[in-house]
Design an enzyme around this catalytic site. Structure first.
Site, PDB file in Angstrom:
ATOM      1  N   SER A  89       0.844  -1.187   0.000  1.00 44.52           N
ATOM      2  CA  SER A  89       0.000   0.000   0.000  1.00 44.52           C
ATOM      3  C   SER A  89       0.882   1.241   0.000  1.00 44.52           C
ATOM      4  O   SER A  89       1.824   1.331   0.793  1.00 44.52           O
ATOM      5  CB  SER A  89      -0.914   0.007   1.225  1.00 44.52           C
ATOM      6  N   HIS A  93       2.485  12.106  -0.583  1.00 45.88           N
ATOM      7  CA  HIS A  93       2.056  13.503  -0.538  1.00 45.88           C
ATOM      8  C   HIS A  93       3.252  14.390  -0.871  1.00 45.88           C
ATOM      9  O   HIS A  93       4.169  14.539  -0.059  1.00 45.88           O
ATOM     10  CB  HIS A  93       1.518  13.851   0.850  1.00 45.88           C
ATOM     11  N   HIS A 103      -1.781   7.207  -5.055  1.00 43.66           N
ATOM     12  CA  HIS A 103      -2.070   6.068  -4.189  1.00 43.66           C
ATOM     13  C   HIS A 103      -2.033   4.796  -5.018  1.00 43.66           C
ATOM     14  O   HIS A 103      -2.472   4.776  -6.168  1.00 43.66           O
ATOM     15  CB  HIS A 103      -3.461   6.222  -3.564  1.00 43.66           C
ATOM     16  N   ASN A 105      -2.498   0.334  -4.321  1.00 45.79           N
ATOM     17  CA  ASN A 105      -2.656  -0.799  -3.429  1.00 45.79           C
ATOM     18  C   ASN A 105      -2.788  -2.052  -4.285  1.00 45.79           C
ATOM     19  O   ASN A 105      -3.594  -2.094  -5.214  1.00 45.79           O
ATOM     20  CB  ASN A 105      -3.902  -0.622  -2.554  1.00 45.79           C
ATOM     21  N   ARG A 107      -3.150  -6.273  -3.527  1.00 52.38           N
ATOM     22  CA  ARG A 107      -3.371  -7.122  -2.373  1.00 52.38           C
ATOM     23  C   ARG A 107      -3.949  -8.481  -2.775  1.00 52.38           C
ATOM     24  O   ARG A 107      -4.563  -8.628  -3.841  1.00 52.38           O
ATOM     25  CB  ARG A 107      -4.316  -6.436  -1.382  1.00 52.38           C
ATOM     26  N   HIS A 138      -3.616   7.886 -17.431  1.00 51.90           N
ATOM     27  CA  HIS A 138      -4.615   6.899 -17.862  1.00 51.90           C
ATOM     28  C   HIS A 138      -4.121   6.074 -19.049  1.00 51.90           C
ATOM     29  O   HIS A 138      -4.456   4.884 -19.157  1.00 51.90           O
ATOM     30  CB  HIS A 138      -5.936   7.588 -18.176  1.00 51.90           C
ATOM     31  N   HIS A 168     -20.395  13.135   0.258  1.00 51.98           N
ATOM     32  CA  HIS A 168     -20.900  14.312   0.952  1.00 51.98           C
ATOM     33  C   HIS A 168     -20.415  15.618   0.320  1.00 51.98           C
ATOM     34  O   HIS A 168     -20.937  16.691   0.639  1.00 51.98           O
ATOM     35  CB  HIS A 168     -20.533  14.274   2.445  1.00 51.98           C
TER      36      HIS A 168
END
Length: 299
Positions: A89, A93, A103, A105, A107, A138, A168
């Site tokens: 992972s 920044h 980012h 990951n 797994r 991309h 939100h």
């Protein structure tokens, strides 16, 4: 191919990425902490801080096992108790507002020979969306996906758009990428070895992609306004990780190591009450791109 082999290859990918990032940064080095998990397994947390490019970055490996908590059993809709999970992972920044957060990951999760799967992905979170950089990112991901199955990129890109969405706020976390979960041979025309190779290819593609994006932008001049906007965008990143991210929740619910789980959070972030970017500004343009379904490869 067994779980020990998968874990060992993931450790090698961690090593390769850390070496590439140290060369890229040119100033700071990773500090490693070995840890063990109460209940079974452990990992290698590697953190780089206060570098020439990377303000805070983590490249973590873990291989854990033990009894699956009831909450996780319910979420996975399984009755088995023993599990094994391994992966790498990464969250970086940068200190420069025109270099994006990234980012990754990869797994592997196993309950038994019949219940196991791969998951993971890579996504990009620019503080300022730059169309050329997003298109490059991309394109690289599509090229990796197409080596294994032409359906991978459109399917996994759409999954990333849905997953990395801050409900939100009504906006995506960034420009997306690819994301997949519970990938098995039954779902795609690949063997277990093929799916594992795809997982490793994403891991191996991480460093070259980020090196290119950093070198495109690391010498650009920026202002205090740019830095304050960077902190606001980091704040959105924090909101997503603490409210929605499945990996964060899994780590907390399986008694994972808190420092490793929360290494994804930036060293500094900001929240300004009811902030609205000025019309026709670079900040307003960035917000206009934070939506699902953008075709970054369109000419």
């Amino acid at each position: 191919m067994d779980k020990e082999y998968i874990a060992e290859r993931y450790k090698q990918i961690q090593d390769e990425i850390c070496q590439a990032l140290e060369r890229l940064d040119g100033k700071a080095s990773f500090v490693e902490e070995l840890w063990t998990r109460e209940g079974g397994g452990g990992g290698r947390t590697r953190i780089l801080q206060n570098g020439a490019v990377i303000e805070k970055g983590g490249v973590n490996f873990s291989a854990v096992h033990g009894v699956l908590p009831e909450a996780v059993k319910h979420a996975f809709q399984v009755g088995e108790q023993d599990f094994f999970a391994t992966g790498v992972s990464i969250v970086l920044h940068p200190n420069h507002p025109f270099i994006p957060i990234i980012h990754m990951n990869i797994r592997y999760f196993e309950l038994n020979d019949q219940v196991r799967w791969f998951g993971g992905g890579i996504d990009l979170t620019p503080h300022y969306v730059q169309r050329d950089d997003a298109a490059y990112f991309h394109r690289q991901l599509k090229d990796i996906c197409d080596r294994y199955d032409p359906s991978f990129y459109p399917e996994f890109k759409a999954f990333a758009d849905r997953y990395f969405y801050i409900k939100h706020r009504g906006e995506t976390r960034g420009v997306g990428g690819v994301f997949y979960d519970r990938l098995t041979p039954e779902k795609k025309n690949l063997s277990w070895e093929g799916i594992f190779d795809f997982s490793c290819a994403l891991g191996e593609g991480f460093a070259p992609m980020y090196v290119e994006l950093v070198n495109r932008n690391r010498h650009r001049k920026f202002s205090e306004t740019n830095k304050q906007w960077q902190y606001l965008r980091r704040g959105r990143y924090v909101e997503f990780n603490l409210v929605y991210d499945a990996g964060t929740k899994f780590g907390l619910e399986t008694n994972g190591r808190i420092e490793s789980i929360l290494m994804s959070l930036p060293p500094h972030a900001g929240w300004t009450y009811d902030f609205k970017p000025k019309p026709d500004s670079a900040e307003a343009e960035t917000v206009s791109w934070l939506r699902q379904g953008v075709d970054w490869l369109a000419q």
